[in-house]
Design a protein around this motif. Structure first.
Motif, short mmCIF file in Angstrom:
data_model
loop_
_atom_site.label_atom_id
_atom_site.label_comp_id
_atom_site.label_asym_id
_atom_site.label_seq_id
_atom_site.Cartn_x
_atom_site.Cartn_y
_atom_site.Cartn_z
N UNK A 250 55.64 15.96 38.54
CA UNK A 250 56.96 16.53 38.80
C UNK A 250 56.95 18.05 38.74
N UNK A 251 56.25 18.61 37.74
CA UNK A 251 56.16 20.06 37.64
C UNK A 251 55.42 20.65 38.83
N UNK A 252 54.40 19.94 39.32
CA UNK A 252 53.65 20.43 40.47
C UNK A 252 54.51 20.46 41.73
N UNK A 253 55.29 19.41 41.94
CA UNK A 253 56.17 19.38 43.11
C UNK A 253 57.21 20.49 43.03
N UNK A 254 57.79 20.69 41.85
CA UNK A 254 58.79 21.75 41.68
C UNK A 254 58.18 23.12 41.95
N UNK A 255 56.98 23.35 41.43
CA UNK A 255 56.32 24.64 41.65
C UNK A 255 56.00 24.87 43.13
N UNK A 256 55.55 23.84 43.81
CA UNK A 256 55.21 23.98 45.22
C UNK A 256 56.45 24.22 46.07
N UNK A 257 57.54 23.53 45.76
CA UNK A 257 58.78 23.75 46.50
C UNK A 257 59.33 25.15 46.22
N UNK A 258 59.22 25.58 44.97
CA UNK A 258 59.66 26.93 44.63
C UNK A 258 58.86 27.98 45.39
N UNK B 139 48.23 4.56 29.14
CA UNK B 139 48.16 5.58 28.12
C UNK B 139 48.15 6.97 28.76
N UNK B 140 49.12 7.78 28.38
CA UNK B 140 49.25 9.10 28.97
C UNK B 140 49.90 9.09 30.34
N UNK B 141 50.49 7.97 30.75
CA UNK B 141 51.13 7.93 32.06
C UNK B 141 52.32 8.86 32.17
N UNK B 142 53.06 9.03 31.05
CA UNK B 142 54.19 9.94 31.09
C UNK B 142 53.74 11.39 31.31
N UNK B 143 52.54 11.73 30.81
CA UNK B 143 52.02 13.07 31.07
C UNK B 143 51.71 13.26 32.54
N UNK B 144 51.14 12.23 33.17
CA UNK B 144 50.87 12.32 34.60
C UNK B 144 52.14 12.50 35.42
N UNK B 145 53.20 11.76 35.04
CA UNK B 145 54.48 11.90 35.74
C UNK B 145 55.05 13.30 35.54
N UNK C 188 48.40 25.69 38.51
CA UNK C 188 49.03 26.10 37.25
C UNK C 188 49.82 24.96 36.62
N UNK C 189 50.25 24.00 37.43
CA UNK C 189 51.02 22.87 36.90
C UNK C 189 50.19 21.98 36.00
N UNK C 190 48.86 22.09 36.09
CA UNK C 190 48.01 21.30 35.20
C UNK C 190 48.22 21.68 33.74
N UNK C 191 48.86 22.82 33.50
CA UNK C 191 49.19 23.19 32.12
C UNK C 191 50.15 22.20 31.48
N UNK C 192 50.82 21.40 32.30
CA UNK C 192 51.74 20.41 31.75
C UNK C 192 51.08 19.37 30.88
N UNK C 193 49.77 19.20 30.99
CA UNK C 193 49.08 18.25 30.12
C UNK C 193 49.13 18.68 28.66
N UNK C 194 49.49 19.93 28.40
CA UNK C 194 49.66 20.37 27.01
C UNK C 194 50.83 19.68 26.34
N UNK C 195 51.68 19.02 27.10
CA UNK C 195 52.74 18.22 26.48
C UNK C 195 52.17 17.09 25.64
N UNK C 196 50.92 16.74 25.88
CA UNK C 196 50.27 15.69 25.10
C UNK C 196 50.10 16.05 23.64
N UNK C 197 50.28 17.31 23.27
CA UNK C 197 50.25 17.69 21.86
C UNK C 197 51.37 17.00 21.10
N UNK C 198 52.50 16.81 21.80
CA UNK C 198 53.64 16.12 21.18
C UNK C 198 53.40 14.62 21.19
#
Length: 538
Positions: A486-494, A476-482, A177-187
């Motif tokens: 980060x969101x994936x690690x937070x979700x897994x720890x949660x 290019x897009x490295x900030x999206x990968x970070x 589900x953390x792969x949804x974070x790539x939608x930040x690339x819209x910004x």
């Protein structure tokens, strides 16, 4: 009396609702059945007859919700509400800032962009898409994991053992589900996107530390171990960037330092003629950087050598109004620039502490008092205890910031009187900031959030300095990968240990992101103290 019919006719079917199908779909994706029932009770029943006739009854809306996939409808409703709320908040914020700073910064002629290309619209759209995709992916992967665990999926598990183990893992829905974070690339890729990526990366590292600490990895750590140890490295890098790469340094951070440096940065005297030039604080800092590159030249007093045509290097003539009247016994040019009227470096340092401490105490008293307003009930129940804790926090933070700033500036004089001129001429700025950051030990029990804030600023500054000097190149897009990592690690720890995610608001936000509701899963777990818990790293 008529006899009963052997085959009674079925009851008449309810009259089908004549509500428009488009209206039904609009209602389904904007309000839930429960919300529509309340809306129907308080508003629609009091509306004109034409509106009541077209509006479907609550039972009909509830039957539509039960017959369809309510989870997807709820995800769309939540994303639409987040989009509208964030867009409205951003528009209000833009209007407030435009009115507040209109006098200070006159508006310039800017090209108008369309609504769909505006940063506010794209930011709201990216946030709502992240929420929508995260909920859909999390539910899909959760149901897929449950289906693959059934006996009917034995052939698939035998043919694809690795894929089956990955998809049936407990962490698979959280990671996928953390792969949804790539939608930040819209910004658009700008400073805000980089800041968000760094924030989630540091939060992931913090929660990972909490998780390993709960697992007993740091059971025998020394008493002085804590998050305050990150502060010397952060302040060392920030001070070096402040002097040599101010375009890569956070401006608000620098303005705060310059505002509370009353003794080391000489302001224009009130009696000084306005027609004569006087170096600004930024120019003074630039002159210190030039001195570093010149290996810290000595001070040649114009009073002792009035016939010397060039008492200052050619690149430092702008500081002549300050150094021309400096005390003749000062041996170093840096000392003549920082404290020209006082030849004693130690006395200047003590004077700074006595002068800056009251100023910073007033500032932190105001800040901490405002932040303590939401806890007014605690002050009413135990006023002396809460006031004592607030006073201690103000004093610790004031002493920490005062000594950190004073040590960073005072280290210039200390190194000039201790080190040879050619020994670490530019690197000593990092060392001075490192020494100033050691005072974070005073705030080690409750300053983790402040330490992490400084670390985030340091990471951002280091990245920009490295790109400026060619040490590394951006991807290019490295900030999206970070951000996604980060969101994936937070979700897994949660998923593994909800107590490792500190803060009830953060845990409720993760639950809302998954579609579980705005609830705190850690409430009721043994050993958890909710929002009142202290920092785990002391």
């Amino acid at each position: 009396m008529a006899s009963a019919e052997p085959y009674p006719s079925p009851p008449p079917s309810p009259v089908p609702s004549r509500a428009d199908p488009i209206l039904r779909n609009v209602l389904r994706y904007t309000v839930s059945a429960k919300e529509y029932k309340a809306l129907h009770h308080y508003l629609i029943t009091r509306s004109p007859p034409a509106v009541r006739k077209r509006a479907p009854p609550p039972a009909h809306v509830r039957s539509i919700a039960e017959a369809s996939d309510e989870h997807n409808a709820a995800a769309i409703r939540a994303s639409l509400r987040v989009f509208i709320a964030s867009q409205t908040a951003l528009q209000i914020w833009d209007r407030i800032t435009a009115r507040l700073f209109r006098r200070r910064n006159p508006p310039k002629n800017q090209l108008k962009t369309s609504v769909f290309r505006s940063p506010n619209f794209r930011l709201s759209l990216s946030i709502s898409l992240i929420l929508l995709l995260h909920r859909i992916l999390f539910r899909f992967l959760t149901r897929l994991r449950g289906n693959l665990a059934n006996k009917d999926a034995d052939p698939f598990r035998r043919r694809n053992p690795r894929i089956a183990r990955a998809l049936t893992s407990r962490l698979a829905p959280a990671a996928g589900a953390s792969l949804a974070g790539f939608a930040l690339g819209v910004y658009p890729a700008d400073q805000l996107r980089l800041t968000i990526a760094i924030y989630f990366a540091t939060r992931a590292a913090e929660y990972a530390y909490n998780f390993f600490e709960n697992e007993g990895w740091f059971r025998n750590k020394p008493w002085w171990w804590g998050s305050w140890m990150m502060m010397p490295l952060a302040t060392g890098q920030l001070l070096h960037a402040f002097v040599f790469d101010r375009d890569c340094f956070p401006k608000a951070y620098g303005d705060f330092i310059l505002s509370y440096t009353p003794n080391y940065l000489q302001r224009r005297p009130t009696a000084y003629p306005p027609s004569l030039p006087w170096p600004q604080p930024d120019a003074i800092v630039d002159s210190l950087a030039t001195m570093s590159r010149l290996n810290w030249p000595p001070f040649i007093s114009p009073m002792l050598f009035p016939n010397n045509p060039s008492p200052l290097p050619s690149t430092l003539t702008s500081i002549s109004p300050i150094t021309s009247s400096a005390h003749p016994s000062i041996p170093h040019l840096s000392c003549a620039l920082l404290h020209p009227s006082n030849p004693s470096c130690s006395k200047t340092f003590l004077t700074y502490i006595l002068t800056a401490f009251p100023l910073l105490a007033k500032f932190f008293t105001l800040v901490f008092s405002l932040f303590s307003l939401p806890r007014y009930r605690s002050y009413l129940s135990s006023p002396f205890k809460e006031t004592n804790m607030l006073a201690k926090r103000i004093l610790r933070m004031t002493l920490f910031i005062t000594m950190a700033i004073g040590t960073s500036w005072g280290s210039i004089c200390f190194f000039a009187n201790t080190f040879p001129r050619h020994f670490l001429p530019t690197q000593r700025w990092f060392l001075g900031g490192f020494l100033g950051g050691l005072w974070a030990f005073l705030e080690r029990k409750g300053g983790r959030s402040n330490f992490l804030y400084s670390v985030r600023l340091s990471i951002d500054s280091s990245w920009k300095v490295g790109k400026k000097r060619g040490w590394w190149k951006g991807i290019k897009g490295g900030d999206l990968g970070v951000f996604v990592a980060g969101l994936m690690v937070i979700n897994m720890i949660y998923e593994r240990d909800v107590r490792a995610v500190k803060g009830g608001v953060v845990r409720k936000g993760l639950g809302f992101l998954r579609g579980e509701g705005f609830v705190d899963r850690a409430v009721g777990i043994r050993g958890d103290k909710g929002d009142r818990e202290k920092d785990r790293v002391d």
